[in-house]
Write a protein that holds these residues in place. Structure first.
Motif, mmCIF file in Angstrom:
data_model
loop_
_atom_site.group_PDB
_atom_site.id
_atom_site.type_symbol
_atom_site.label_atom_id
_atom_site.label_comp_id
_atom_site.label_asym_id
_atom_site.label_seq_id
_atom_site.Cartn_x
_atom_site.Cartn_y
_atom_site.Cartn_z
ATOM 1 N N ALA A 180 -6.415 11.079 -69.044
ATOM 2 C CA ALA A 180 -7.743 10.743 -68.572
ATOM 3 C C ALA A 180 -7.854 9.956 -67.265
ATOM 4 O O ALA A 180 -8.811 9.339 -67.090
ATOM 5 C CB ALA A 180 -8.585 9.962 -69.532
ATOM 6 N N ASP A 181 -6.905 10.350 -66.287
ATOM 7 C CA ASP A 181 -6.760 9.748 -65.310
ATOM 8 C C ASP A 181 -7.626 10.677 -64.098
ATOM 9 O O ASP A 181 -7.527 11.845 -63.533
ATOM 10 C CB ASP A 181 -5.304 9.874 -64.474
ATOM 11 N N THR A 182 -9.031 10.408 -63.617
ATOM 12 C CA THR A 182 -9.738 11.170 -63.255
ATOM 13 C C THR A 182 -9.435 10.966 -61.606
ATOM 14 O O THR A 182 -9.806 12.012 -60.895
ATOM 15 C CB THR A 182 -11.080 10.607 -63.182
ATOM 16 N N THR A 183 -8.861 9.907 -61.107
ATOM 17 C CA THR A 183 -8.427 9.804 -59.798
ATOM 18 C C THR A 183 -7.286 11.118 -59.319
ATOM 19 O O THR A 183 -7.133 11.818 -58.379
ATOM 20 C CB THR A 183 -7.794 8.651 -59.291
ATOM 21 N N ILE A 198 -14.222 16.832 -64.099
ATOM 22 C CA ILE A 198 -13.691 15.496 -63.936
ATOM 23 C C ILE A 198 -14.233 14.391 -64.847
ATOM 24 O O ILE A 198 -13.581 13.736 -65.307
ATOM 25 C CB ILE A 198 -13.437 14.914 -62.337
ATOM 26 N N ALA A 199 -15.639 14.535 -64.709
ATOM 27 C CA ALA A 199 -16.198 13.533 -65.487
ATOM 28 C C ALA A 199 -16.152 13.517 -67.180
ATOM 29 O O ALA A 199 -15.882 12.811 -67.847
ATOM 30 C CB ALA A 199 -17.681 13.579 -65.208
ATOM 31 N N ALA A 200 -15.790 14.973 -67.506
ATOM 32 C CA ALA A 200 -15.415 15.371 -68.817
ATOM 33 C C ALA A 200 -13.851 14.696 -69.268
ATOM 34 O O ALA A 200 -13.924 14.142 -70.410
ATOM 35 C CB ALA A 200 -15.476 16.731 -69.213
ATOM 36 N N VAL A 201 -13.216 14.879 -68.331
ATOM 37 C CA VAL A 201 -11.745 14.416 -68.483
ATOM 38 C C VAL A 201 -11.990 13.065 -68.701
ATOM 39 O O VAL A 201 -11.049 12.309 -69.425
ATOM 40 C CB VAL A 201 -10.875 14.829 -67.090
ATOM 41 N N GLY A 202 -12.541 12.215 -67.751
ATOM 42 C CA GLY A 202 -12.726 10.876 -67.855
ATOM 43 C C GLY A 202 -13.410 10.165 -69.311
ATOM 44 O O GLY A 202 -12.641 9.301 -69.915
ATOM 45 N N ALA A 203 -14.184 10.792 -69.789
ATOM 46 C CA ALA A 203 -15.205 10.822 -70.941
ATOM 47 C C ALA A 203 -14.234 11.152 -72.187
ATOM 48 O O ALA A 203 -14.507 10.558 -73.233
ATOM 49 C CB ALA A 203 -16.434 11.560 -71.113
ATOM 50 N N SER A 204 -13.181 12.093 -71.999
ATOM 51 C CA SER A 204 -12.142 12.365 -73.126
ATOM 52 C C SER A 204 -11.322 11.413 -73.654
ATOM 53 O O SER A 204 -10.892 11.111 -74.790
ATOM 54 C CB SER A 204 -11.288 13.501 -72.777
ATOM 55 N N GLY A 205 -11.252 10.245 -72.737
ATOM 56 C CA GLY A 205 -10.210 8.978 -73.294
ATOM 57 C C GLY A 205 -8.854 9.478 -73.476
ATOM 58 O O GLY A 205 -7.864 8.733 -73.769
#
Length: 157
Positions: free
Chosen positions: A44-47, A80-87
């Motif tokens: 979940a590394d959005t960067t 990318i936002a969904a990846v971040g929200a996935s945990g």
């Protein structure tokens, strides 16, 4: 004349392996971008995920799962936002990638499977289009199919 022809032949034969090695190196660079994307999805590394995409990248999903048939498109930023929200815990694996390169353009086609927190979710085929710019290879687009039946798992390979 025979010496010139012999020298030209030897030179040509020595350059062919160099060209092949360069193509393999470029292919490895392209595949490393995709692996970085998958690493970012898993953690979940959005960067990290953002670093793999061109700023105007698009993603298209073609879903054939029962009750979900159809296609949908999204901006990479939404993904990318969904990846971040996935945990974290999104694990995507590809195998047998077919990579085609032409100068600054690369296309990768590969079967994949996708797991969420260790549980199988779906499989399909990924098609990545990448372009090389001043900051290296970036994903321009990802198109992929989704299905839940008739899947081969990377764990079975």
């Amino acid at each position: 004349m025979k010496r010139v022809l012999l020298a030209a032949t030897v030179l040509t034969l020595n350059l062919v392996p160099l060209a092949s090695l360069a193509a393999q190196t470029e292919e490895a660079e392209v595949l490393s971008v995709i692996e970085r994307l998958f690493d970012g999805m898993r953690t979940a590394d959005t960067t990290l995920v953002r670093s793999t995409f061109h700023p105007e990248a698009r993603i298209v999903a073609i879903d054939s799962r029962p009750g979900r048939q159809g296609s949908r498109a999204m901006l990479a930023e939404d993904f990318i936002a969904a990846v971040g929200a996935s945990g974290g815990g999104w694990v995507e694996r590809i195998w047998d990638p077919e990579t085609h390169l032409d100068g600054e353009l690369a296309v990768v086609w590969a079967p994949y499977d996708f797991r969420v927190e260790g549980r199988f979710s779906h499989c399909g085929v990924d098609a990545f289009t990448l372009a090389r710019g001043a900051d290296g290879w970036k994903i321009l687009s990802i198109s992929y199919t989704l299905r839940s039946e008739g899947c081969v798992s990377s764990a079975d390979l």
